[in-house]
Design a protein around this motif. Sequence first.
Motif, PDB file in Angstrom:
ATOM      1  N   VAL A  78       0.860  -1.188   0.000  1.00 37.93           N
ATOM      2  CA  VAL A  78       0.000   0.000   0.000  1.00 37.93           C
ATOM      3  C   VAL A  78       0.890   1.230   0.000  1.00 37.93           C
ATOM      4  N   PRO A  79       0.414   2.353  -0.517  1.00 39.82           N
ATOM      5  CA  PRO A  79       1.212   3.588  -0.463  1.00 39.82           C
ATOM      6  C   PRO A  79       1.307   4.075   0.971  1.00 39.82           C
ATOM      7  N   GLY A  80       2.487   4.562   1.351  1.00 44.54           N
ATOM      8  CA  GLY A  80       2.699   4.978   2.730  1.00 44.54           C
ATOM      9  C   GLY A  80       2.290   6.400   3.030  1.00 44.54           C
ATOM     10  N   GLN A  81       2.206   7.242   2.003  1.00 46.75           N
ATOM     11  CA  GLN A  81       1.935   8.655   2.267  1.00 46.75           C
ATOM     12  C   GLN A  81       0.548   8.848   2.871  1.00 46.75           C
ATOM     13  N   VAL A  82       0.435   9.809   3.770  1.00 49.62           N
ATOM     14  CA  VAL A  82      -0.808  10.053   4.508  1.00 49.62           C
ATOM     15  C   VAL A  82      -1.974  10.308   3.569  1.00 49.62           C
ATOM     16  N   VAL A  83      -1.733  10.999   2.451  1.00 52.19           N
ATOM     17  CA  VAL A  83      -2.828  11.398   1.559  1.00 52.19           C
ATOM     18  C   VAL A  83      -3.487  10.212   0.869  1.00 52.19           C
ATOM     19  N   HIS A  84      -2.879   9.045   0.934  1.00 55.45           N
ATOM     20  CA  HIS A  84      -3.413   7.880   0.217  1.00 55.45           C
ATOM     21  C   HIS A  84      -4.154   6.916   1.134  1.00 55.45           C
ATOM     22  N   ASP A  85      -4.761   7.426   2.189  1.00 51.17           N
ATOM     23  CA  ASP A  85      -5.446   6.559   3.141  1.00 51.17           C
ATOM     24  C   ASP A  85      -6.574   5.773   2.482  1.00 51.17           C
ATOM     25  N   ALA A  86      -7.329   6.403   1.584  1.00 50.71           N
ATOM     26  CA  ALA A  86      -8.434   5.713   0.915  1.00 50.71           C
ATOM     27  C   ALA A  86      -7.909   4.554   0.066  1.00 50.71           C
ATOM     28  N   THR A  87      -6.767   4.762  -0.582  1.00 49.18           N
ATOM     29  CA  THR A  87      -6.175   3.694  -1.384  1.00 49.18           C
ATOM     30  C   THR A  87      -5.743   2.530  -0.513  1.00 49.18           C
ATOM     31  N   ARG A  88      -5.186   2.843   0.650  1.00 57.10           N
ATOM     32  CA  ARG A  88      -4.779   1.777   1.563  1.00 57.10           C
ATOM     33  C   ARG A  88      -5.967   0.903   1.953  1.00 57.10           C
ATOM     34  N   ARG A  89      -7.104   1.522   2.198  1.00 58.82           N
ATOM     35  CA  ARG A  89      -8.293   0.755   2.568  1.00 58.82           C
ATOM     36  C   ARG A  89      -8.726  -0.164   1.430  1.00 58.82           C
ATOM     37  N   VAL A  90      -8.652   0.332   0.208  1.00 57.26           N
ATOM     38  CA  VAL A  90      -9.047  -0.481  -0.949  1.00 57.26           C
ATOM     39  C   VAL A  90      -8.132  -1.697  -1.099  1.00 57.26           C
ATOM     40  N   VAL A  91      -6.824  -1.462  -1.006  1.00 53.68           N
ATOM     41  CA  VAL A  91      -5.872  -2.546  -1.197  1.00 53.68           C
ATOM     42  C   VAL A  91      -5.969  -3.572  -0.064  1.00 53.68           C
ATOM     43  N   LEU A  92      -6.293  -3.118   1.137  1.00 56.37           N
ATOM     44  CA  LEU A  92      -6.400  -4.021   2.285  1.00 56.37           C
ATOM     45  C   LEU A  92      -7.591  -4.972   2.209  1.00 56.37           C
ATOM     46  N   GLN A  93      -8.591  -4.629   1.433  1.00 55.85           N
ATOM     47  CA  GLN A  93      -9.807  -5.434   1.399  1.00 55.85           C
ATOM     48  C   GLN A  93      -9.499  -6.891   1.058  1.00 55.85           C
ATOM     49  N   ASN A  94     -10.096  -7.789   1.841  1.00 57.25           N
ATOM     50  CA  ASN A  94      -9.989  -9.237   1.630  1.00 57.25           C
ATOM     51  C   ASN A  94      -8.576  -9.782   1.826  1.00 57.25           C
ATOM     52  N   ALA A  95      -7.728  -9.060   2.565  1.00 59.05           N
ATOM     53  CA  ALA A  95      -6.379  -9.570   2.833  1.00 59.05           C
ATOM     54  C   ALA A  95      -6.448 -10.804   3.721  1.00 59.05           C
ATOM     55  N   ASP A  96      -5.618 -11.798   3.393  1.00 60.63           N
ATOM     56  CA  ASP A  96      -5.536 -13.018   4.203  1.00 60.63           C
ATOM     57  C   ASP A  96      -4.461 -12.914   5.271  1.00 60.63           C
ATOM     58  N   ALA A  97      -3.518 -12.000   5.103  1.00 60.77           N
ATOM     59  CA  ALA A  97      -2.489 -11.723   6.105  1.00 60.77           C
ATOM     60  C   ALA A  97      -1.859 -10.380   5.757  1.00 60.77           C
ATOM     61  N   VAL A  98      -1.302  -9.730   6.780  1.00 61.98           N
ATOM     62  CA  VAL A  98      -0.716  -8.399   6.597  1.00 61.98           C
ATOM     63  C   VAL A  98       0.684  -8.377   7.194  1.00 61.98           C
ATOM     64  N   ALA A  99       1.638  -7.866   6.422  1.00 58.52           N
ATOM     65  CA  ALA A  99       2.982  -7.586   6.941  1.00 58.52           C
ATOM     66  C   ALA A  99       3.045  -6.108   7.283  1.00 58.52           C
ATOM     67  N   PHE A 100       3.318  -5.802   8.543  1.00 62.43           N
ATOM     68  CA  PHE A 100       3.503  -4.406   8.936  1.00 62.43           C
ATOM     69  C   PHE A 100       4.995  -4.118   8.915  1.00 62.43           C
ATOM     70  N   ILE A 101       5.424  -3.281   7.957  1.00 59.25           N
ATOM     71  CA  ILE A 101       6.842  -2.973   7.786  1.00 59.25           C
ATOM     72  C   ILE A 101       7.161  -1.695   8.542  1.00 59.25           C
ATOM     73  N   ALA A 102       7.913  -1.847   9.626  1.00 57.68           N
ATOM     74  CA  ALA A 102       8.264  -0.713  10.475  1.00 57.68           C
ATOM     75  C   ALA A 102       9.722  -0.325  10.253  1.00 57.68           C
ATOM     76  N   ASP A 103      10.023   0.925  10.478  1.00 50.64           N
ATOM     77  CA  ASP A 103      11.390   1.439  10.414  1.00 50.64           C
ATOM     78  C   ASP A 103      12.027   1.241  11.792  1.00 50.64           C
TER      79      ASP A 103
END
Length: 234
Positions: A78-103
């Motif tokens: 998903v895009p990390g920039q704050v302005v792309h929150d709506a896109t993040r929600r779309v891409v997350l739909q129906n995810a079977d697992a999520v990797a949270f990549i932290a710095d």
Amino acid sequence: MQLNHAQRELTLKIVYYGPGLSGKTTNLRAIHARARPEVRGRLLSVETHEDRTLFFDLLPVFFTSSSGFKVKLKLFTVPGQVVHDATRRVVLQNADAVAFIADSRRSASAENNAYWRKLRANMREIGLDATQVPVVIQFNKRDLPDAQTDAELDEARKKGAEPVVGAVALRGEGVMETLHALLQSAWRNLDERARLSRNIGLTEKEFLTHIFQQMDLTGTALESLYPASAGRAR
């Protein structure tokens, strides 16, 4: 998960989520580089002139099981920039697992925490149950001077139930281990809910072996677990 009995296809969706420039796209590029050309699709990236993900990255990986099911993995960022929150929600739909990549840098702690809260909020907004979707946390950029110590990562592991993996994604370190933790968690979760092993004749061991024997695991913690299949060159 999409299970099509008529076409004998199983599709799993894995999403890489995290702050901008944390290393999500770098993870997918490293996986693409290690996957044999026969089992990987084209890595699709839509980026800005600043080399930052604008919409998403997509990497498909696929194989056919011994029972004749074609298994497809779709790896998204998903895009990390704050302005792309709506896109993040779309891409997350129906995810079977999520990797949270932290710095891993201490200076990034506040942003990591903010994006962790945003991940939970995004999941709620699209109807994903955060208690039902496996999450693996990768602390990337472990090679930087301000990175948290191994002891601090151990403390992070104790705070939650999510697997925690240290990584230097630019060098490919920790990338395959993160993917393995994701796919193992996703499979166990789906098998418990949908009885996949019984319904399509595919066990966890076969599922993971089919995938990781098609990857170059040289120098990873997985190398001894999935020796190269006969006739395959590194």
